[in-house]
Enzyme design. Structure first.
Site, PDB file in Angstrom:
ATOM      1  N   ASP A  72       0.818  -1.211   0.000  1.00 34.72           N
ATOM      2  CA  ASP A  72       0.000   0.000   0.000  1.00 34.72           C
ATOM      3  C   ASP A  72       0.854   1.263   0.000  1.00 34.72           C
ATOM      4  O   ASP A  72       0.388   2.337   0.310  1.00 34.72           O
ATOM      5  CB  ASP A  72      -0.925   0.002   1.217  1.00 34.72           C
ATOM      6  N   CYS A  75       4.817  -0.376   2.756  1.00 30.61           N
ATOM      7  CA  CYS A  75       5.161  -1.733   3.196  1.00 30.61           C
ATOM      8  C   CYS A  75       6.564  -1.795   3.811  1.00 30.61           C
ATOM      9  O   CYS A  75       6.784  -2.557   4.741  1.00 30.61           O
ATOM     10  CB  CYS A  75       5.009  -2.729   2.050  1.00 30.61           C
ATOM     11  N   HIS A 267       8.608  -3.112  -3.561  1.00 29.67           N
ATOM     12  CA  HIS A 267       7.872  -3.789  -2.492  1.00 29.67           C
ATOM     13  C   HIS A 267       8.794  -4.490  -1.484  1.00 29.67           C
ATOM     14  O   HIS A 267       9.833  -5.034  -1.840  1.00 29.67           O
ATOM     15  CB  HIS A 267       6.923  -4.824  -3.091  1.00 29.67           C
TER      16      HIS A 267
END
Lengths: 479, 159
Positions: A72, A75, A267
């Protein structure tokens, strides 16, 4: 939208472009997932390009488990914050949670110095305090891991804590700007923080990770490894270390508890080694872990408790007080039927880059004792420890790699005898062990005594009798 | 997400705004005001004074601020209610300011937003204008710019 009629077309287009730039797909999944086997990552990349396939295939053997974080845009922040609390739980020391609250509170002056008054951030900070308290209580109940997971899956709680950690990072960078300005490509530290650290939806980058590690992790001796899974050449995922290192002389847990993140472009997820997730015995508050490791600790008596997780603490040579002082306690420890310690006992050591010498386990597991001693000295202590083999059976068995070289090296017609197992003797006062005293020689500590479990009749050897010291000097210098 | 947030300490937007109101009343500023709507605590009306030595000196601007339940994790929606001629504010009063969009930080509050807007009046960001003509005039013809600012301005009484 009644005003839209007044907007020239190019502005409308600019707006649309802006909107599409800001668009982020709806993300799903828990904010922080359950821990799962990392073979799932390998499976995920099974059909990916070869670089990823090779790198992920090697992953599960080193990092047995992982935990997903929702992508989101926060992370990385969330992964570090989560593992910070998780590592505190892993240490199992209830007092540590209060210590951390006190420490973090003491950093409020950093935050004030960059111009934020406490009433702006106290809400975020208190969220962190509440979680520390909740976790300390939950440790007693044995459900701390679950409490942590629940809290971090509450968007409000985890965002408040992330906001607080961002503020801490921002304050740290702005009060240590000299450390960071050279990495910012001409941007000022202040504007970097405003643009990259402070915003709610701004993911942490390497500079942020470095600053947060310095502010949050290093002072409590935590290390952070980030594994970068990308297309760079190589068969293994690149690891970058942050936070506390082996060389930081901190009176803190050792080996350095390590947080691990897996980075895939854009990520972050959380990784674990098998040893990170071993169930730790909760340590009651009246006997906190750090008592056993405190710098002032002297080696008067170390109970041979089988629950002792780290046999290294029982090696007398590790203590600056020297082996001699170990003697009075020997009868307590004496165990006529030595049980070999299983290798996994020393498993935490490989977490860190193994030092090149054979004495690796000594400095790695008990840095706080070993650091003040020059490395050559450590060497001797270690070997004299080992040569107390008959005296400390359980300990010496856990360290039984050194003897073969010694035996081989000596060669000649003689079998090992205690005289040849003392290369450290020449090195100074503190090694004047009672081996040569008549009391010792007539006691059952001497292998030549028939009551010694390792009874070994002594053979007369003119060499051994008259040149012990020169022989051992030769041997230790050859190591 | 909104329901989750409202359960927590700072997630309770009403509490947070209550606190901000208190803070602003305890240390009032001469150039900023901000008050919530009588019936809805998440709708505020604010005013800022134009900074001295700018084309906006001596003028007062009225703004509306709307706070989502996710505030302060999301920025308030801020609009100029007083018509204003400015490179980064369009004719509907919408503002182009990074901290009200993707650079919003949860540690900002109403005061810091209003202060940022005040400084935006004196230091427009002419590289990404909403009002291209204003950006052009700001650089080339300050007098004409000033004339347009005054022509467009209305006092609060006129609104």
């Amino acid at each position: 939208m009644s005003g839209s009629a007044y907007i020239p077309t190019d502005e409308e287009l600019a707006n649309l472009q802006q909107l599409s730039r800001e668009y982020e797909p709806e993300v799903t999944g828990p904010l922080v997932g359950e821990r799962q086997s990392s073979t799932a990552i390998t499976t995920e990349y099974a059909n990916a390009d070869p670089v990823y396939r090779v790198k992920t295939a090697a992953l599960p053997s080193k990092y047995s488990h992982f935990r997903t974080c929702r992508g989101d845009g926060n992370c990385g922040w969330r992964a570090i914050a989560f593992t910070y609390f998780e590592t505190l739980i892993r240490l199992g020391d209830i007092n540590k949670f209060q210590d951390e609250k006190t420490r973090l509170q003491s950093m409020n002056n950093l935050i004030s110095s960059i111009g934020y008054s406490e009433d702006i951030y106290e809400g975020f900070q208190e969220e962190c305090w509440d979680l520390l308290v909740a976790l300390a209580n939950a440790i007693g109940n044995g459900n701390a891991a679950q409490v942590l997971l629940e809290n971090f899956n509450d968007m409000g709680v985890s965002m408040n804590i992330i906001t607080y950690f961002k503020l801490l990072t921002s304050a740290w960078m702005q009060t240590h700007s000299a450390d960071y300005m050279n990495f910012l490509l001409g941007q000022t530290v202040k504007s970097y923080c405003t643009q990259t650290i402070d915003p709610v939806n701004s993911e942490i980058d390497n500079i942020g990770i470095a600053a947060l590690s310095e502010a949050l992790l290093k002072p409590i001796g935590f290390a952070l490894d980030v594994l970068y899974l990308d297309r760079s050449p190589g068969e293994e995922i690149n690891v970058i270390h942050f936070g506390a290192t082996e060389n930081d002389a901190l009176s803190l847990p050792y080996p350095r508890p390590t947080l691990r993140l897996l980075y895939r472009p854009g990520h972050y997820d959380i990784l674990y080694k098998a040893e990170d997730i071993e169930v730790q015995q909760p340590i009651p508050s009246q006997a906190p872990l750090h008592v056993a490791l405190a710098a002032g600790y002297t080696d008067d008596f170390v109970p041979m408790d089988s629950s002792m997780s780290d046999v290294m603490t029982m090696i007398p040579g590790l203590y600056p007080t020297g082996l001699g002082q170990r003697w009075p306690s020997a009868p307590y420890d004496y165990d006529p039927i030595p049980t070999p310690q299983p290798q996994p006992q020393v498993a935490p050591v490989p977490t860190y880059a193994p030092p090149p010498t054979a004495v690796a386990p000594v400095p790695t597991s008990h840095q706080e004792y070993a650091t003040p001693v020059p490395s050559s000295h450590v060497n001797h202590q270690h070997h004299s420890t080992h040569h107390g083999i008959q005296l400390q059976p359980p300990v010496s068995l856990s360290l039984n790699h050194p003897p073969p070289p010694l035996t081989i090296e000596r060669g000649g017609p003689f079998r090992p005898s205690m005289y040849e197992l003392e290369p450290g003797f020449h090195s100074g006062q503190q090694h004047t062990l009672p081996f040569q005293t008549s009391i010792f020689r007539n006691s059952h500590y001497n292998t030549a005594h028939f009551l010694n479990p390792d009874f070994q009749p002594e053979e007369w050897s003119p060499d051994a009798e008259y040149s012990t010291s020169s022989r051992s000097r030769h041997k230790s210098s050859s190591q | 997400m909104a329901s989750n947030l409202s359960n927590t300490r700072t997630g309770n937007v009403a509490q947070r705004l209550q606190k901000e109101l208190m803070d602003m009343m305890l240390s009032p500023s001469t150039t900023l005001t901000a008050f919530p709507d009588d019936e809805n605590l998440t709708l505020w009306t604010a005013t800022i004074e134009g900074p001295t030595e700018t084309p906006y000196a001596g003028l007062t601007f009225k703004l509306s601020m709307e706070f989502a339940p996710t505030y302060p994790m999301t920025p308030p929606v801020v609009l100029f209610k007083t018509p204003i001629y400015h490179p980064n504010i369009d004719f509907s009063g919408r503002i182009c300011l990074d901290i009200l969009k993707d650079k919003w930080s949860a540690i900002y509050n109403i005061s810091s937003v209003l202060l940022s807007l005040q400084s935006l009046l004196g230091e427009p960001n002419n590289s990404s204008p909403l009002n291209a003509e204003a950006a052009d005039l700001w650089d080339k013809d300050k007098e004409e710019f000033q004339r347009k600012v005054l022509a467009r301005h209305k006092t609060p009484e006129e609104l």
